[in-house]
Scaffold this motif. Structure first.
Motif, PDB file in Angstrom:
ATOM      1  N   LYS B  84      27.999  44.510  39.116  1.00  0.00           N
ATOM      2  CA  LYS B  84      28.501  43.260  38.520  1.00  0.00           C
ATOM      3  C   LYS B  84      29.688  43.483  37.583  1.00  0.00           C
ATOM      4  O   LYS B  84      29.827  42.818  36.559  1.00  0.00           O
ATOM      5  CB  LYS B  84      27.381  42.541  37.757  1.00  0.00           C
ATOM      6  CG  LYS B  84      26.245  42.090  38.650  1.00  0.00           C
ATOM      7  CD  LYS B  84      25.264  41.275  37.867  1.00  0.00           C
ATOM      8  CE  LYS B  84      24.186  40.748  38.787  1.00  0.00           C
ATOM      9  NZ  LYS B  84      23.214  39.936  38.086  1.00  0.00           N
ATOM     10  N   ILE B  87      34.111  41.218  38.424  1.00  0.00           N
ATOM     11  CA  ILE B  87      34.845  40.143  37.737  1.00  0.00           C
ATOM     12  C   ILE B  87      35.708  40.737  36.617  1.00  0.00           C
ATOM     13  O   ILE B  87      36.860  40.339  36.439  1.00  0.00           O
ATOM     14  CB  ILE B  87      33.861  39.110  37.136  1.00  0.00           C
ATOM     15  CG1 ILE B  87      33.024  38.464  38.239  1.00  0.00           C
ATOM     16  CG2 ILE B  87      34.595  38.050  36.304  1.00  0.00           C
ATOM     17  CD1 ILE B  87      33.702  37.405  39.021  1.00  0.00           C
ATOM     18  N   ILE B  89      37.100  43.524  36.557  1.00  0.00           N
ATOM     19  CA  ILE B  89      38.280  44.147  37.164  1.00  0.00           C
ATOM     20  C   ILE B  89      39.278  43.074  37.608  1.00  0.00           C
ATOM     21  O   ILE B  89      40.474  43.180  37.349  1.00  0.00           O
ATOM     22  CB  ILE B  89      37.874  44.997  38.400  1.00  0.00           C
ATOM     23  CG1 ILE B  89      36.842  46.067  38.025  1.00  0.00           C
ATOM     24  CG2 ILE B  89      39.095  45.593  39.102  1.00  0.00           C
ATOM     25  CD1 ILE B  89      37.370  47.256  37.298  1.00  0.00           C
ATOM     26  N   PHE B  90      38.754  42.034  38.257  1.00  0.00           N
ATOM     27  CA  PHE B  90      39.651  41.026  38.830  1.00  0.00           C
ATOM     28  C   PHE B  90      40.277  40.105  37.778  1.00  0.00           C
ATOM     29  O   PHE B  90      41.225  39.398  38.080  1.00  0.00           O
ATOM     30  CB  PHE B  90      38.931  40.214  39.915  1.00  0.00           C
ATOM     31  CG  PHE B  90      38.971  40.891  41.259  1.00  0.00           C
ATOM     32  CD1 PHE B  90      39.932  40.557  42.202  1.00  0.00           C
ATOM     33  CD2 PHE B  90      38.067  41.891  41.586  1.00  0.00           C
ATOM     34  CE1 PHE B  90      39.982  41.199  43.431  1.00  0.00           C
ATOM     35  CE2 PHE B  90      38.110  42.532  42.807  1.00  0.00           C
ATOM     36  CZ  PHE B  90      39.073  42.187  43.736  1.00  0.00           C
ATOM     37  N   ILE B  91      39.719  40.092  36.548  1.00  0.00           N
ATOM     38  CA  ILE B  91      40.382  39.286  35.508  1.00  0.00           C
ATOM     39  C   ILE B  91      41.244  40.168  34.598  1.00  0.00           C
ATOM     40  O   ILE B  91      41.807  39.690  33.626  1.00  0.00           O
ATOM     41  CB  ILE B  91      39.379  38.474  34.660  1.00  0.00           C
ATOM     42  CG1 ILE B  91      38.387  39.392  33.953  1.00  0.00           C
ATOM     43  CG2 ILE B  91      38.676  37.418  35.485  1.00  0.00           C
ATOM     44  CD1 ILE B  91      38.076  38.944  32.558  1.00  0.00           C
ATOM     45  N   ARG B 250      39.188  33.859  47.482  1.00  0.00           N
ATOM     46  CA  ARG B 250      39.532  33.060  46.300  1.00  0.00           C
ATOM     47  C   ARG B 250      39.420  31.571  46.622  1.00  0.00           C
ATOM     48  O   ARG B 250      38.955  30.783  45.813  1.00  0.00           O
ATOM     49  CB  ARG B 250      40.959  33.369  45.851  1.00  0.00           C
ATOM     50  CG  ARG B 250      41.079  34.681  45.133  1.00  0.00           C
ATOM     51  CD  ARG B 250      42.269  34.663  44.174  1.00  0.00           C
ATOM     52  NE  ARG B 250      42.204  35.780  43.266  1.00  0.00           N
ATOM     53  CZ  ARG B 250      43.007  36.833  43.306  1.00  0.00           C
ATOM     54  NH1 ARG B 250      43.960  36.893  44.207  1.00  0.00           N
ATOM     55  NH2 ARG B 250      42.875  37.809  42.433  1.00  0.00           N
ATOM     56  N   GLU B 251      39.829  31.219  47.820  1.00  0.00           N
ATOM     57  CA  GLU B 251      39.778  29.825  48.256  1.00  0.00           C
ATOM     58  C   GLU B 251      38.338  29.327  48.292  1.00  0.00           C
ATOM     59  O   GLU B 251      38.027  28.212  47.874  1.00  0.00           O
ATOM     60  CB  GLU B 251      40.420  29.750  49.660  1.00  0.00           C
ATOM     61  CG  GLU B 251      40.438  28.394  50.319  1.00  0.00           C
ATOM     62  CD  GLU B 251      41.352  27.421  49.600  1.00  0.00           C
ATOM     63  OE1 GLU B 251      42.404  27.856  49.113  1.00  0.00           O
ATOM     64  OE2 GLU B 251      40.983  26.232  49.525  1.00  0.00           O
ATOM     65  N   LYS B 252      37.455  30.151  48.789  1.00  0.00           N
ATOM     66  CA  LYS B 252      36.057  29.733  48.962  1.00  0.00           C
ATOM     67  C   LYS B 252      35.187  30.036  47.732  1.00  0.00           C
ATOM     68  O   LYS B 252      33.993  29.756  47.733  1.00  0.00           O
ATOM     69  CB  LYS B 252      35.469  30.417  50.201  1.00  0.00           C
ATOM     70  CG  LYS B 252      36.118  29.922  51.487  1.00  0.00           C
ATOM     71  CD  LYS B 252      35.594  30.667  52.699  1.00  0.00           C
ATOM     72  CE  LYS B 252      36.405  30.380  53.947  1.00  0.00           C
ATOM     73  NZ  LYS B 252      36.416  28.984  54.366  1.00  0.00           N
ATOM     74  N   GLY B 253      35.784  30.642  46.707  1.00  0.00           N
ATOM     75  CA  GLY B 253      35.039  30.919  45.474  1.00  0.00           C
ATOM     76  C   GLY B 253      34.023  32.031  45.617  1.00  0.00           C
ATOM     77  O   GLY B 253      33.079  32.125  44.826  1.00  0.00           O
ATOM     78  N   LEU B 255      34.497  35.274  45.234  1.00  0.00           N
ATOM     79  CA  LEU B 255      34.699  36.406  44.325  1.00  0.00           C
ATOM     80  C   LEU B 255      33.759  36.324  43.129  1.00  0.00           C
ATOM     81  O   LEU B 255      33.097  37.299  42.771  1.00  0.00           O
ATOM     82  CB  LEU B 255      36.154  36.397  43.841  1.00  0.00           C
ATOM     83  CG  LEU B 255      36.729  37.701  43.345  1.00  0.00           C
ATOM     84  CD1 LEU B 255      36.580  38.802  44.367  1.00  0.00           C
ATOM     85  CD2 LEU B 255      38.174  37.520  42.973  1.00  0.00           C
ATOM     86  N   SER B 256      33.692  35.145  42.549  1.00  0.00           N
ATOM     87  CA  SER B 256      32.837  34.990  41.382  1.00  0.00           C
ATOM     88  C   SER B 256      31.363  35.068  41.786  1.00  0.00           C
ATOM     89  O   SER B 256      30.534  35.579  41.042  1.00  0.00           O
ATOM     90  CB  SER B 256      33.128  33.672  40.691  1.00  0.00           C
ATOM     91  OG  SER B 256      33.318  32.674  41.632  1.00  0.00           O
ATOM     92  N   GLY B 259      30.427  38.607  42.082  1.00  0.00           N
ATOM     93  CA  GLY B 259      30.376  39.318  40.812  1.00  0.00           C
ATOM     94  C   GLY B 259      29.293  38.886  39.870  1.00  0.00           C
ATOM     95  O   GLY B 259      28.979  39.579  38.914  1.00  0.00           O
ATOM     96  N   MET B 260      28.706  37.730  40.114  1.00  0.00           N
ATOM     97  CA  MET B 260      27.755  37.215  39.127  1.00  0.00           C
ATOM     98  C   MET B 260      26.352  37.052  39.671  1.00  0.00           C
ATOM     99  O   MET B 260      25.440  36.713  38.927  1.00  0.00           O
ATOM    100  CB  MET B 260      28.261  35.890  38.566  1.00  0.00           C
ATOM    101  CG  MET B 260      29.526  36.067  37.741  1.00  0.00           C
ATOM    102  SD  MET B 260      30.279  34.545  37.231  1.00  0.00           S
ATOM    103  CE  MET B 260      29.699  34.400  35.561  1.00  0.00           C
TER     104      MET B 260
END
Lengths: 275, 261
Positions: B84, B87, B89-91, B250-253, B255-256, B259-260
């Motif tokens: 987990k 996120i 990393i990606f932010i 990213r379009e389909k959400g 990634l989050s 990560g969560m």
């Protein structure tokens, strides 16, 4: 560097809401919409936050808070609408925005097989922090966990882990901080310590914060302004006091429950009408 | 007792029903094993191969370079998902190019160390001197490293898109290439239909080239050129696919969610 005495916390919790806030919006979201197939998670949402403002983004599960924050962080692409942060467009200047913002959530974690120091050192490099050793030590002191510096993250208690995540979130001295339930699963003592430290940093740095929490007492204490969402839309917004007055309620918790059950803020029925 | 046992059996069956990748695993590994060892047996039956041991050990060491290179990308990023941290990393203000470059460099380090250890052990135990390949060793290893990155990017793109259900691909995809890349036997051993696929992978030319050097002492430059050109094509395909899939994620959400959850 940061004041550790209680004065900033006292000022923070007793300050007039909106004090220390400048005019130019740091976050400017317009007409933000996100659709996943037939489901509209966020529906033409517009919001703004000023410098130093602590904005509570509240609502029941599935209200669209997390999706909104994810779009502001560039993790999810909006279907429609614009997001400008620090005057920059998230579509074209995402990295510049991320350089000056940070995020902490109770639901994400740092690598558990690295020590606290190793984790913060890695993120210090990702954010291009100069003198990261000194900065890391300051943050560990600030969050009152200097003794865990060489401890493997997986061996930390939940309270220590949350504070280590916050150390990571403050590493780059952000202008904007997204905090997703920062005190979730903490005992009241540690939760209060976390709030106190956030207050100290806020007093010192005037950081803009987007704050989500299901603890309405905490929200009342912490947030300058709150936005209640349901089904992707804003149901009501204002200072906690304004929202309570509008709902003719004594607690934000009652407002929350009402919105969660009805999907809207029902206008209170006056006694005359009732008769 | 049987109710509880059936409860647990059902728990695993539900998993397989929901995940094509997991269900595929039941058949995938045995099929891949059968193909590799089957074709190798055919090769050894057809020919009396004096250098068989050299070919097998050389093939094994070279295969490890490709495998480590692919794993460096897929395992590094998969681990961020498992713990987990993805996120975080990606932010961070790190570009996708920088992120991929860092995991690719890890691939170079891992593959380099593995080759050093395997090469030394092969010399000690099997009198196989990897330096027999001479200067050809450098481009061979380079081509395998680059192809490993391309395969790694494609694998990672699929994992980002399909999540934890597709984690089996981390180990599965390289082994899909193994029988077709003719790691332990010449391409001629493959059935005609498979040979066309084999020709599309740069790795095939490296393994063929390695055997050629070991047998004749000469480098087949045309094979190396084909491998390099194909590598370029696969790297373009891999990075384009990764970029496109990241956009979809990213379009389909997703990634989050990755990560969560």
């Amino acid at each position: 560097m940061y004041s550790l005495c209680g004065l900033p916390y006292y000022w923070w919790t007793h300050r007039a809401k909106g004090e220390g806030v400048s005019d130019a919006p740091i976050i400017d979201v317009r007409n933000l919409t996100k659709r996943f197939g037939d489901t509209t998670a966020v529906d033409h949402l517009s919001l703004s936050a000023d410098k130093g403002e602590i904005l509570g983004l509240l609502g029941p599960n599935g209200a669209g808070k997390t999706t909104t924050i994810q779009m502001m962080l560039g993790l999810t692409t909006p279907t429609e609408g614009d997001i400008r942060i620090l005057g920059m467009d998230i579509k074209t200047q995402r990295r510049d925005i991320l350089q000056r913002s940070n995020f902490s959530s109770a639901y994400i974690s740092l690598p558990t097989n690295l020590t606290a120091w190793e984790n913060l050192n890695v993120f210090g490099r990702l954010y291009g922090i100069k003198h990261s050793k000194q900065r890391i030590q300051e943050l560990l002191d600030l969050f009152e966990i200097p003794h865990v510096i060489n401890t493997v993250t997986g061996a930390l208690s939940t309270g220590q882990l949350t504070r280590l995540n916050l150390c990571k979130a403050f590493l780059n001295d952000p202008d904007i901080l997204f905090l997703d339930e920062p005190t979730a699963s903490l005992d009241p003592d540690i939760a209060e310590k976390v709030r106190r430290t956030l207050a100290n940093v806020q007093a010192e740095k005037n950081v803009t914060m987007i704050y989500t929490s299901h603890n309405m007492r905490e929200v009342e204490l912490v947030c300058d302004r709150v936005i209640f969402m349901a089904k992707g839309r804003i149901v009501t917004q204002g200072t906690p006091k304004d929202v309570l007055e509008r709902a003719q309620s004594n607690s934000l918790e009652d407002v929350f429950i009402s919105i969660a059950r009805d999907g809207e803020l029902k206008e209170p029925v006056s006694e005359e009408e009732d008769d | 007792m049987w109710t509880r046992v059936s409860g647990m059996v059902l728990r695993y069956l539900y998993l397989y029903r929901r995940s094509l990748a997991r269900a595929g695993e039941v058949f995938f590994w045995p099929i891949m094993d059968l193909m590799v060892w089957g074709f190798l047996t055919v090769y050894l039956q057809r020919h009396v191969v004096a250098d068989a041991v050299l070919f097998l050990i050389g093939g094994m060491i070279f295969w490890d370079v490709l495998y480590r290179s692919q794993q460096a990308i897929t395992l590094s990023l998969s681990e961020e998902i498992w713990i987990k941290n993805v996120i975080n990393i990606f932010i961070a203000p790190i570009s996708m190019f920088e992120l991929l470059l860092s995991v690719c460099l890890m691939g170079v380090i891992k593959a380099g160390l593995a080759t050093l250890v395997l090469g030394t052990m092969a010399a000690l135990f099997y009198t196989f001197n990897i330096f027999t390949l001479g200067l050809a060793l450098v481009p061979f290893l380079g081509i395998l490293l680059l192809f490993g990155w391309a395969v790694g990017m494609i694998t990672m793109a699929l994992i980002l898109r399909f999540g934890k259900a597709a984690e089996a691909l981390v180990w599965g995809i390289p082994f899909l290439l193994q029988p077709l890349s003719a790691v332990f036997y010449p391409v001629d051993v493959l059935p005609a239909g498979f040979r066309h696929f084999a020709g599309a992978f740069p790795s095939t030319y490296v393994f063929e080239g390695m055997r050629h050097v070991l047998q004749t002492g000469n480098v087949d430059v045309s094979m190396m050129v084909k491998a390099l050109v194909l590598n370029g094509v696969w790297l373009v395909i891999g990075s384009a696919f990764f970029g496109w899939m990241l956009g979809q994620v990213r379009e389909k959400g997703f990634l989050s969610r990755l990560g969560m959850e």
